[in-house]
Design a protein around this motif. Structure first.
Motif, PDB file in Angstrom:
ATOM      1  N   ALA A 463      13.712  41.850  57.838  1.00  0.00           N
ATOM      2  CA  ALA A 463      14.235  42.002  56.476  1.00  0.00           C
ATOM      3  C   ALA A 463      14.233  43.444  55.991  1.00  0.00           C
ATOM      4  O   ALA A 463      15.096  43.831  55.192  1.00  0.00           O
ATOM      5  N   PHE A 464      13.282  44.269  56.464  1.00  0.00           N
ATOM      6  CA  PHE A 464      13.147  45.617  55.897  1.00  0.00           C
ATOM      7  C   PHE A 464      13.186  46.728  56.948  1.00  0.00           C
ATOM      8  O   PHE A 464      14.031  47.621  56.872  1.00  0.00           O
ATOM      9  N   ALA A 465      12.264  46.688  57.906  1.00  0.00           N
ATOM     10  CA  ALA A 465      12.101  47.820  58.819  1.00  0.00           C
ATOM     11  C   ALA A 465      13.346  48.081  59.667  1.00  0.00           C
ATOM     12  O   ALA A 465      13.848  49.209  59.709  1.00  0.00           O
ATOM     13  N   SER A 466      13.847  47.043  60.330  1.00  0.00           N
ATOM     14  CA  SER A 466      14.998  47.234  61.225  1.00  0.00           C
ATOM     15  C   SER A 466      16.243  47.707  60.481  1.00  0.00           C
ATOM     16  O   SER A 466      16.895  48.671  60.921  1.00  0.00           O
ATOM     17  N   PRO A 467      16.625  47.074  59.344  1.00  0.00           N
ATOM     18  CA  PRO A 467      17.790  47.590  58.611  1.00  0.00           C
ATOM     19  C   PRO A 467      17.634  49.035  58.163  1.00  0.00           C
ATOM     20  O   PRO A 467      18.578  49.832  58.261  1.00  0.00           O
TER      21      PRO A 467
END
Length: 545
Positions: A463-467
């Motif tokens: 939800a946060f790190a990869s994007p």
């Protein structure tokens, strides 16, 4: 040769491996939230199609080198004689025997991209053989292709183990390993290093190409994709380190050999010119003696100066080569200096061929799965015909890369057909999973499949790190493009025996723009088409009501 690697490949590997499990079906037509609505699946197929156009040329080159590996001596071991048999060919003398064999005998490369030249029919026949091999492997469909991939993925490990044993015993291997494990902090500030690292991990894991989803769609719905994603990511990273140890050991051997050869030439030249005692000059006192000879015999030394090269092991190691240069120039140069060079040449290019065919099988699966899933095509054409048409079209287009200027077009496709597109495709698909399909909904699907709830680590990374990391890479890419200015390429100058930098002509820049736009525009155009279609349906329903 890139040393840095992203640390977030495992979560992306997990999410793409589980998409088809969660939905239980194929990759483009059967996942409306991710693919039809946002064009991600179509964009993946377009990128895979571009990749297929040029990637099999590498297998053609591998066939070419493999066939020549049975000669004794190896054809790239020494420069050929000129037509008068009074010396070596000038281009080869100014370059090296391995560079000459690659640029002249293999590619017969033109001076620039603007001089297309004719098709090199020996390379064209190797390309046809490569596509015939791929077609025979995919003839029975994607399910059987997976079995062939087991073979193409396993055999290279055997060759790598043999090469590891040999590489670690080579003179100078330690220099390469020290160079590999010595961090270069200035590279961490270079955006291109991170872009190249991201592209490499996307290629090695198949992220964004659709091959993961294509193969995953044939597994059982209760398959533990979490365990498989972790295992595959660990094997991938371990294999990368393992292969890097082999590569840098051989690279250290090659650099040390060139460095010592440079020293020997300089010592021989000075010994003959100044009538020094044989064996008087050594690697340790060479620099000191140069200064002394310069002071005592300035005129004679100045005359010899153009012939004396500055020998540096660090400079040899810093001559970073990647891509086709690493595979076909550096390795062949190291192999020619090994004992039983024919054996190691056959083993290496056989391994390269297995890896290339394995990559092509996964890539063609990403194209064929949505085509064979299409009701219109599957009802009119059998799988074998669809596979044959795809291979035939790619083979015909691939003949472009066997022309004299073909390597320049190969570099264009290799540099621009997938890099930016993959970042955008993966970003859109991860956002669609988490925020459109819904992370909670996806989590419930996975709970039914793997039998337990997901840990907080996966959800935070998805939800946060990869994007955020992908957006950062996207910004790096745009920044690097702006700072670079006019796009340039490396052209082979036969008169000087090395590469020179030239600006791309306007039509080449137009092709680059089309390559990037044709895949990335699938996403907004796909979303717009679905939006208009749904809007018209709603208006039609309200009118009927």
């Amino acid at each position: 040769m890139e040393k840095s690697r992203p640390l977030w490949d495992n979560p992306l590997q997990f999410v793409f491996a589980c998409i088809s499990y969660a939905v239980g079906l194929g990759n483009v037509w059967r996942f409306p939230y991710l693919c039809q609505m946002y064009g991600g699946g179509v964009a993946s197929v377009v990128v895979s199609f571009f990749l297929s156009m040029y990637y099999n040329v590498i297998n053609a080159w591998a066939f070419w080198y493999l066939f020549h590996s049975f000669q004794n001596p190896l054809p790239w071991a020494a420069c050929p004689l000129n037509s008068n048999h009074t010396g070596y060919i000038e281009e080869c003398e100014k370059a090296s025997s391995t560079q000459y064999f690659w640029y002249r005998k293999t590619l017969n490369i033109s001076p620039s991209i603007e001089e297309n030249g004719s098709i090199q029919w020996e390379q064209a026949m190797c390309l046809i053989l490569a596509w015939l091999t791929v077609y025979l492997c995919i003839l029975r469909g994607t399910e059987s292709t997976g079995k062939v991939v087991y073979l193409t993925a396993s055999l290279p490990y055997l060759v790598l183990i043999i090469y590891l044993i040999k590489a670690l015993t080579l003179h100078g291997a330690v220099n390469g390993l020290v160079y590999m494990f010595t961090p270069k902090l200035e590279q961490l500030a270079n955006p291109k290093a991170w872009i190249n690292a991201a592209t490499q991990i996307f290629f090695s894991l198949g992220l964004g190409f659709g091959s993961l989803i294509a193969f995953a769609s044939y597994n059982e719905p209760n398959n533990n994709c979490e365990k498989h994603a972790i295992i595959v990511s660990l094997i991938n990273s371990t294999t990368s380190v393992f292969a890097s140890i082999v590569t840098f050991s051989i690279y250290g051997f090659k650099a040390t050999f060139n460095y010592e050869n440079c020293l020997n030439k300089a010592m021989l030249l000075l010994t003959n010119a100044f009538d020094l005692e044989e064996g008087f000059l050594t690697a340790d006192n060479l620099n000191h003696m140069k200064e002394q000879l310069m002071a005592t015999h300035p005129n004679e030394y100045v005359e010899l100066l153009p012939q004396i090269k500055n020998c540096s092991l660090e400079a040899e190691l810093d001559t970073a080569v990647q891509g086709t240069g690493l595979a076909f120039i550096v390795y062949s140069e190291a192999i020619k200096n090994m004992e039983v060079s024919q054996l190691y040449s056959v083993l290496y290019f056989f391994m390269l061929l297995m890896l290339g065919i394995g990559s092509m099988l996964g890539n063609t699966a990403a194209i064929l799965t949505p085509l064979t899933d299409s009701k219109f095509l599957s009802t009119h054409l059998p799988k074998e015909v669809i596979s044959g048409i795809v291979c035939f079209i790619n083979c015909i287009v691939g003949l472009t890369f066997t022309m004299e200027a073909g390597n320049y077009w190969f570099d264009i496709f290799n540099d621009y057909a997938a890099t930016l597109s993959l970042l955008l495709i993966v970003l859109v698909e991860i956002i669609a999973v988490c925020y459109v399909y819904g992370l909670r909904r996806f989590e419930k699907d996975l709970h039914l499949m793997i039998g337990h709830k997901l840990s907080w680590y996966w959800k935070i990374m998805w939800a946060f790190a990869s994007p955020l990391l992908i957006i950062s890479l996207f910004i790096f890419y745009i920044t690097d493009y702006i700072l670079t200015g006019t796009l340039q390429y490396q052209a082979w100058d036969a008169t000087q025996g090395h590469l020179v930098t030239k600006d791309y002509p306007s039509y080449a820049l137009a092709v680059i723009g089309l390559l990037v736009a044709s895949s990335t525009m699938c996403i907004p155009l796909g979303a717009l088409a679905i939006f208009i279609k749904r809007r018209l349906k709603r208006e039609h329903r309200s009118t009927v009501a």
